[in-house]
Write an enzyme that holds these catalytic residues in place. Structure first.
Site, PDB file in Angstrom:
ATOM      1  CG  ASP A 183     -38.925  25.656  72.631  1.00 54.21           C
ATOM      2  OD1 ASP A 183     -39.852  26.038  73.227  1.00 54.21           O
ATOM      3  OD2 ASP A 183     -38.186  26.447  72.196  1.00 54.21           O
ATOM      4  CD  GLU A 267     -43.626  25.989  72.696  1.00 58.43           C
ATOM      5  OE1 GLU A 267     -43.723  26.740  73.721  1.00 58.43           O
ATOM      6  OE2 GLU A 267     -42.950  25.879  71.573  1.00 58.43           O
ATOM      7  CG  ASP A 363     -34.371  27.989  72.311  1.00 55.68           C
ATOM      8  OD1 ASP A 363     -35.355  28.667  72.668  1.00 55.68           O
ATOM      9  OD2 ASP A 363     -33.848  28.127  71.305  1.00 55.68           O
TER      10      ASP A 363
END
Length: 433
Positions: A183, A267, A363
């Site tokens: 992340d 991501e 996170d």
């Protein structure tokens, strides 16, 4: 398998060679700008744009003009490569990958590209460039493979050469067998699904005060004077140092991740859209412009896109795989029960599920959800943009009370309690995190 790899070294030219390289770079810039002006004139007249082959024929005609005979002093191939760069710029514009081609300015992106005719003497640490002869270079590591092309570039007053090679390598076999989710963030550069994280370097932020001081000094000088050029050189050197520190940090981080993991899930962030200006127009001014500009500066300082680019090819070289998943609700989804709610993340760092009471760093929760989405996407090609995690149902009797107790203890700072759930027909208690 074929591997394309680039090796960059610092050149050590003498005074005459440095002067010639500046002249060659200026000729390439002149040809690029003249060809761009010609293309715009044809577009304004409603005529079809010249192709690369037609531009090369036009370049031959330019060299015969009396006022442009000095173009014959420069190598022909770099001039043709300048036309090829213009053709590639038009292609990127029409495919919506870049803006419309712009004219080049002196002192910005001074480069020369040789597609062939280059020889490398690694024993004596020198390279032969057409119309320049043998040029010394700092050979910090050996060049592997067959040379495909060579690019000479001026950067902060120093000349560098990038040698692209091609060689046959065996199919890589990953040494590691574990998978991890990552992340990306501002406070934490990269948070892993196992709980570890990388602190950000913030290279630009560390040098921001000194850079502003140098820029103020340069603004007080008469433009294009000798003192102005000296201050400009200091600004360029500091920008180069900032970029080098960022590149060193990213290379070390991506090398460690690619060597220790066979599967990396990240991501699919649209960094260009995330860092767009919020200034707006005169009629419709933006909101929170100062805060958004600070956020954009932090995003660009982190180098998220470069991190993903380096991680992609390094995992391919080590036999690993990179999976990019949609980032929707990754930090608002509970990895334990699958409940999605903005209330799960009350602060930037703390995650507390309002349904089951699971708590962890926000996170870390995002990295766990990214890993799970990546595994599901890799296993069955499932669209995980709006999917919930597959978890067992909780007991009906423990639906509200544990979450309320956990919320009360969390607000009071006393921690979480065990959560009773129903797992394979048996009542078990999940310990707090």
């Amino acid at each position: 398998m074929q591997r394309l790899q680039s090796f960059r070294y610092e050149l050590r030219p003498n005074g005459q060679q440095a002067c010639q390289m500046r002249c060659f770079a200026g000729a390439c810039r002149f040809v690029f700008n003249k060809a761009l002006a010609l293309q715009q004139e044809r577009h304004a007249a409603g005529e079809k744009r010249f192709t690369y082959a037609q531009l090369c024929q036009t370049l031959t005609a330019w060299k015969k003009q009396p006022e442009l005979l000095w173009l014959n002093d420069a190598p022909s191939q770099p001039l043709q490569q300048a036309l090829k760069n213009l053709e590639r710029a038009y292609t990127n514009f029409f495919e919506k990958r870049a803006a419309f081609p712009r004219f080049k300015k002196k002192g910005q992106s001074e480069s020369i590209r040789y597609p062939q005719g280059v020889r490398l003497d690694q024993t004596n640490g020198r390279i032969f460039l057409p119309k320049l002869g043998w040029v010394r270079l700092r050979l910090s590591r050996p060049v592997l493979g067959t040379i495909k092309n060579v690019t000479v570039r001026l950067r902060a007053g120093k000349w560098f050469v990038s040698i692209q090679t091609e060689r046959e390598v065996a199919a890589p076999v990953p040494q590691a067998t574990n998978a991890i989710g990552i992340d990306m963030g501002i406070a934490r550069f990269a948070t892993f699904s196992d709980g570890d994280f990388l602190a950000p370097l913030n290279s630009f932020k560390r040098h921001q005060v000194r850079l502003a001081r140098y820029q103020r000094r340069m603004s007080r000088k008469v433009k294009f004077s000798n003192n102005w050029k000296k201050e400009k050189a200091k600004v360029q050197q500091l920008h180069t140092r900032i970029a080098n520190c960022r590149q060193d940090f990213l290379h070390k981080a991506t090398a460690a991740i690619s060597q220790n993991h066979a599967l990396v899930c990240i991501e699919d962030l649209q960094v260009g859209n995330m860092s767009k200006s919020a200034q707006g127009s005169k009629d419709k001014p933006g909101k929170n412009v100062k805060a958004k500009s600070g956020l954009n500066r932090s995003i660009m300082d982190q180098g998220w896109y470069e991190f993903r680019r380096q991680l992609t090819y390094k995992l391919e070289w080590s036999g690993g795989m990179l999976v990019a998943v949609p980032p929707h609700h990754t930090s608002q989804t509970c990895p334990h029960c699958g409940h999605i709610s903005p209330d799960n993340r009350r602060t930037q760092a703390q995650f507390l599920c309002v349904q089951c009471g699971y708590q962890n760093h926000a996170d870390v929760v995002g990295a766990m959800n990214i890993l799970e989405r990546g595994l599901r996407l890799l296993a069955c090609g499932e669209d995980v943009s709006r999917a919930k995690v597959a978890r067992p149902k909780r007991a009906a009797s423990a639906k509200q009370e544990p979450a309320e107790a956990t919320r009360a203890q969390h607000d009071a700072g006393t921690g979480a309690v065990g959560i009773p759930v129903l797992w394979d027909g048996e009542d078990v208690t999940v310990p707090p995190s």
